[in-house]
Write a protein that holds these residues in place. Sequence first.
Motif, mmCIF file in Angstrom:
data_model
loop_
_atom_site.group_PDB
_atom_site.id
_atom_site.type_symbol
_atom_site.label_atom_id
_atom_site.label_comp_id
_atom_site.label_asym_id
_atom_site.label_seq_id
_atom_site.Cartn_x
_atom_site.Cartn_y
_atom_site.Cartn_z
ATOM 1 N N ARG A 109 0.818 -1.215 0.000
ATOM 2 C CA ARG A 109 0.000 0.000 0.000
ATOM 3 C C ARG A 109 0.852 1.265 0.000
ATOM 4 N NH1 ARG A 109 -5.545 0.462 0.379
ATOM 5 N NH2 ARG A 109 -6.419 -1.462 -0.416
ATOM 6 N N TYR A 110 1.880 1.309 0.841
ATOM 7 C CA TYR A 110 2.730 2.497 0.882
ATOM 8 C C TYR A 110 3.561 2.636 -0.395
ATOM 9 C CZ TYR A 110 1.630 3.583 5.732
ATOM 10 O OH TYR A 110 0.985 3.943 6.882
ATOM 11 N N LYS A 111 3.961 1.498 -0.966
ATOM 12 C CA LYS A 111 4.665 1.543 -2.248
ATOM 13 C C LYS A 111 3.759 2.119 -3.325
ATOM 14 C CE LYS A 111 7.760 0.360 -5.428
ATOM 15 N NZ LYS A 111 9.120 0.947 -5.499
ATOM 16 N N GLY A 112 2.502 1.681 -3.363
ATOM 17 C CA GLY A 112 1.552 2.219 -4.336
ATOM 18 C C GLY A 112 1.295 3.692 -4.142
ATOM 19 N N ALA A 113 1.365 4.146 -2.879
ATOM 20 C CA ALA A 113 1.158 5.560 -2.582
ATOM 21 C C ALA A 113 2.417 6.393 -2.785
ATOM 22 C CB ALA A 113 0.676 5.720 -1.134
ATOM 23 N N GLY A 114 3.530 5.758 -3.200
ATOM 24 C CA GLY A 114 4.753 6.497 -3.486
ATOM 25 C C GLY A 114 5.662 6.715 -2.295
ATOM 26 N N GLU A 115 5.375 6.084 -1.159
ATOM 27 C CA GLU A 115 6.198 6.254 0.042
ATOM 28 C C GLU A 115 7.122 5.052 0.199
ATOM 29 O OE1 GLU A 115 4.550 7.909 3.570
ATOM 30 O OE2 GLU A 115 2.692 8.444 2.575
ATOM 31 N N ASN A 116 8.114 4.982 -0.661
ATOM 32 C CA ASN A 116 9.014 3.831 -0.709
ATOM 33 C C ASN A 116 9.795 3.628 0.588
ATOM 34 O OD1 ASN A 116 8.104 3.753 -3.307
ATOM 35 N ND2 ASN A 116 10.058 4.254 -4.250
ATOM 36 N N ARG A 117 10.337 4.712 1.097
ATOM 37 C CA ARG A 117 11.157 4.595 2.311
ATOM 38 C C ARG A 117 10.325 4.071 3.483
ATOM 39 N NH1 ARG A 117 14.811 9.483 4.908
ATOM 40 N NH2 ARG A 117 15.634 8.304 6.692
ATOM 41 N N HIS A 118 9.153 4.615 3.627
ATOM 42 C CA HIS A 118 8.326 4.186 4.756
ATOM 43 C C HIS A 118 7.855 2.753 4.589
ATOM 44 C CE1 HIS A 118 6.121 4.986 8.398
ATOM 45 N NE2 HIS A 118 5.048 4.427 7.870
ATOM 46 N N ALA A 119 7.648 2.328 3.360
ATOM 47 C CA ALA A 119 7.256 0.939 3.110
ATOM 48 C C ALA A 119 8.306 -0.021 3.651
ATOM 49 C CB ALA A 119 7.041 0.713 1.620
ATOM 50 N N LEU A 120 9.582 0.288 3.428
ATOM 51 C CA LEU A 120 10.661 -0.572 3.903
ATOM 52 C C LEU A 120 10.849 -0.478 5.414
ATOM 53 C CD1 LEU A 120 13.426 -0.086 1.181
ATOM 54 C CD2 LEU A 120 12.167 -2.175 1.680
ATOM 55 N N VAL A 121 10.853 0.741 5.932
ATOM 56 C CA VAL A 121 11.086 0.942 7.366
ATOM 57 C C VAL A 121 10.001 0.263 8.194
ATOM 58 C CG1 VAL A 121 11.171 2.658 9.208
ATOM 59 C CG2 VAL A 121 12.396 3.065 7.068
ATOM 60 N N LEU A 122 8.760 0.407 7.780
ATOM 61 C CA LEU A 122 7.665 -0.211 8.526
ATOM 62 C C LEU A 122 7.754 -1.737 8.446
ATOM 63 C CD1 LEU A 122 5.233 0.300 10.262
ATOM 64 C CD2 LEU A 122 3.828 0.497 8.211
ATOM 65 N N SER A 123 8.198 -2.264 7.319
ATOM 66 C CA SER A 123 8.391 -3.715 7.196
ATOM 67 C C SER A 123 9.438 -4.202 8.192
ATOM 68 C CB SER A 123 8.834 -4.066 5.776
ATOM 69 O OG SER A 123 7.830 -3.772 4.837
ATOM 70 N N MET A 124 10.520 -3.448 8.369
ATOM 71 C CA MET A 124 11.558 -3.830 9.321
ATOM 72 C C MET A 124 11.035 -3.780 10.758
ATOM 73 S SD MET A 124 14.508 -4.846 10.199
ATOM 74 C CE MET A 124 15.590 -4.783 8.783
ATOM 75 N N ARG A 125 10.259 -2.778 11.081
ATOM 76 C CA ARG A 125 9.711 -2.680 12.432
ATOM 77 C C ARG A 125 8.801 -3.872 12.738
ATOM 78 N NH1 ARG A 125 8.086 3.771 12.184
ATOM 79 N NH2 ARG A 125 10.225 4.571 12.324
#
Length: 455
Positions: free
Chosen positions: A303-319
């Motif tokens: 969802r975050y990748k689709g919304a263009g928030e690449n960095r947050h997509a990865l960081v949230l996955s790590m958390r």
Amino acid sequence: MFTRQKRVPNVDFILVITLFLPIFAEQFSSVFLTLVSTLISSNIDTNIINVTSLVSSVISLPSAIYSAVASGGAILMSHAMGAGDTPRARRLFTTSMHLGLVIASFISLAIILTSSPLLHAVYPAMSEEFFAAGEIYAVFAALCFPINFYQTNTIGIMRSCLNTKGAFLISLSVSVVDLLMRALFMIVFDFKILGLCFAIIISKLFSLAVCSFIIKKIGLFKGCITDFKNFISRDAFRSILSYGAVMCGETFFLSCGGVILNKILADMGDLQVTGANIAVSMESLLTVVPNSLALVAQLVAGRYKGAGENRHALVLSMRITLVAMALHFVAALISFPVAEQYARCYTNDDDVIAVTLAVYKLYIFTMPFVWAFGNSLSAGIRGYGNVRQPALTIIICMWAFKIPATYYFCEVLGGGAVAKTAVNIAETGIYAISFLSYYFIELSRIKKRELIKNN
């Protein structure tokens, strides 16, 4: 469009919990009811455990094709929903459903026609009792392939819409019906393997009815299944193929490797096979939470990748991955004192229990530290849109390390199920290192792009 509300500090926590609770309930109920079903089967005939495990590993080989259609379609739909592109999401749904059902039907027919010679070729050392039951089970299981895809794709679609409650209701209701039917046909009527097969068929037909009903209630996808004018959309087909081909290759090569690994284990006799399979059933309870969080990581990353928030997509996955690791370790510690009592729910054979406990203890003291990064983080990477890196990592590890190592330690040195488990743990550790490396490299690239953009 789906966007992260940056000014609301708890938005990620609320989103993760909202998605996690229904997924956890779904996974836990599914695993628990499966364990109860396994207990029913094992107390009637311990041979049934080996039949379901070994036969499934063979007939699942071609099912990788339609499973990849479902997995690839779900990730792409998650991106489309995140970008707010509803028409594309509908095209992806229609194409994935029609394409997968056609493929699953052909595979079902092929398995039915070839199940007997296939099982004899793969497991020549097994008993005639195994083959008699295995051939029956293979035919009935293959008949359910189209419905399996229908259910899997429906659940994936609902999760892409962040509707994890609907997926939970499907899984729970089907599992309950399956359990009731097993109790009826295997305990009351004492049909043994035929009872198991009747239960599977009835539960899958129930699944078909439930999925059809729920899809009709989803306004976004209403009418997609019966949209035969647009049977397969070209752009959706190409997109699904680009993702699905990679995931299909991954699943197929892993399944082939799994058959080889099971054959190595089967050559050691029923004792090692039964002990290993019981341990796997016990371990499945420990992985409910990390597996549930892996699905959440894939959903939010998509969802975050689709919304263009690449960095947050990865960081949230790590958390999410770190939380999964901690909870997995806690569950392992809690389970340790009651492991033997739990194993005796399956069998009173002391030799089988000894093998089971040896495998289980090795698992619970090592796997929590590598399973999260090898599973939850990889799910986040797939949701992020990179299906190739996890696929290549897993395929290479399977064929370059796991199969040769398992053969050497199990066949040559005679290490049995314990050696097989140790190799599995080492392999998962390699996964963890690979996915962590990708995470930090990709995060560094994103930061550099952001600096260049800001300057």
